[in-house]
Write a protein that holds these residues in place. Sequence first.
Motif, PDB file in Angstrom:
ATOM      1  N   TYR A 104       0.838  -1.200   0.000  1.00 13.50           N
ATOM      2  CA  TYR A 104       0.000   0.000   0.000  1.00 13.50           C
ATOM      3  C   TYR A 104       0.875   1.254   0.000  1.00 13.50           C
ATOM      4  O   TYR A 104       0.609   2.202  -0.744  1.00 13.50           O
ATOM      5  CB  TYR A 104      -0.960   0.017   1.195  1.00 13.50           C
ATOM      6  CG  TYR A 104      -1.915   1.171   1.088  1.00 13.50           C
ATOM      7  CD1 TYR A 104      -3.072   1.047   0.330  1.00 13.50           C
ATOM      8  CD2 TYR A 104      -1.645   2.391   1.688  1.00 13.50           C
ATOM      9  CE1 TYR A 104      -3.943   2.118   0.176  1.00 13.50           C
ATOM     10  CE2 TYR A 104      -2.502   3.462   1.539  1.00 13.50           C
ATOM     11  CZ  TYR A 104      -3.650   3.320   0.786  1.00 13.50           C
ATOM     12  OH  TYR A 104      -4.495   4.383   0.631  1.00 13.50           O
ATOM     13  N   ASP A 105       1.918   1.255   0.817  1.00 10.82           N
ATOM     14  CA  ASP A 105       2.823   2.407   0.858  1.00 10.82           C
ATOM     15  C   ASP A 105       3.468   2.653  -0.499  1.00 10.82           C
ATOM     16  O   ASP A 105       3.632   3.789  -0.919  1.00 10.82           O
ATOM     17  CB  ASP A 105       3.932   2.194   1.901  1.00 10.82           C
ATOM     18  CG  ASP A 105       3.434   2.323   3.322  1.00 10.82           C
ATOM     19  OD1 ASP A 105       2.324   2.839   3.546  1.00 10.82           O
ATOM     20  OD2 ASP A 105       4.160   1.877   4.235  1.00 10.82           O
ATOM     21  N   GLY A 108       0.057   3.400  -3.012  1.00  9.12           N
ATOM     22  CA  GLY A 108      -1.037   4.299  -2.633  1.00  9.12           C
ATOM     23  C   GLY A 108      -2.404   3.680  -2.856  1.00  9.12           C
ATOM     24  O   GLY A 108      -3.399   4.388  -2.917  1.00  9.12           O
ATOM     25  N   PRO A 162       3.712   7.135  -5.409  1.00  7.17           N
ATOM     26  CA  PRO A 162       4.226   7.526  -4.089  1.00  7.17           C
ATOM     27  C   PRO A 162       5.740   7.378  -4.043  1.00  7.17           C
ATOM     28  O   PRO A 162       6.298   6.485  -4.682  1.00  7.17           O
ATOM     29  CB  PRO A 162       3.564   6.535  -3.128  1.00  7.17           C
ATOM     30  CG  PRO A 162       2.393   5.993  -3.866  1.00  7.17           C
ATOM     31  CD  PRO A 162       2.768   6.039  -5.317  1.00  7.17           C
TER      32      PRO A 162
END
Length: 187
Positions: A104-105, A108, A162
Motif C-alpha cells: 500500500y505504501d 497508494g 508515491p
Amino acid sequence: MSMHVTLVLAGVDIPGSGLLSEGRRDAATGQWTLPPAAGRRVNGLEATQTERRFDLVELDRFRYDSPANIAAWVTHLTGVESALRLLNVGPGMLSTGTMPEYLYDRTGGVVGLLERLIEDGCREAMDTKHETLTEALLDSITIDLTHAPDRDPAAGEIPAVPPPRRTPGKRHRNTVLDDRGPAGATG
C-alpha cells in the motif's frame, strides 16, 4: 434499446472524455463537435440522452484507513497472489505480515501501480532465480509509467507514484568509494 444487455466499460474520466456526449454539427465549420463536459446533471435531465442511459460507477483507489478497507485491500492481494506463477509462491506471500502495508505504501492503493510493481517484481524474481516476492526484492523496483505507450497522461491514466519508503536507520554501504588501503595490504 430492445437489446437486453449490460455493458461494462472501464476508463479514466469517462464524463470528460466525451464518450457519452452527443455530437452537434458546427454551423460555421460543418464539422461535428462535442460540447464541453461542464454542467452535467443526469437526473435533472441536462445530460444528454446517451448519458442518461448509463449508470456510472466510480471506482477509486483502495484505502488503508479502517479495518474494512484494510480487509478489502488484503482480499485483493490474496486474489493477485493466487494468480502468480512463481515457483516459490506460498499462501500469504502478498497478503500476510508487513507485505500488505508495504504494498500500500508503494502504490497508494492504486491498482495500476500495484500491477506494474508486481509484474516488474515477478520478472526480477525470475531473472534472479528467487522465484518469490519479498520487500527487499520489491525495494529494487522503481515504478515508472512515464514511458507506457498504451497510457494517456492527459486523460489521467498515469497516476502519481508515491515516493519510495525509506526505513529509518537503514543505510546501504557505498562500496564504490570504499578505501581498501594500499595495494597488497590485507585487512
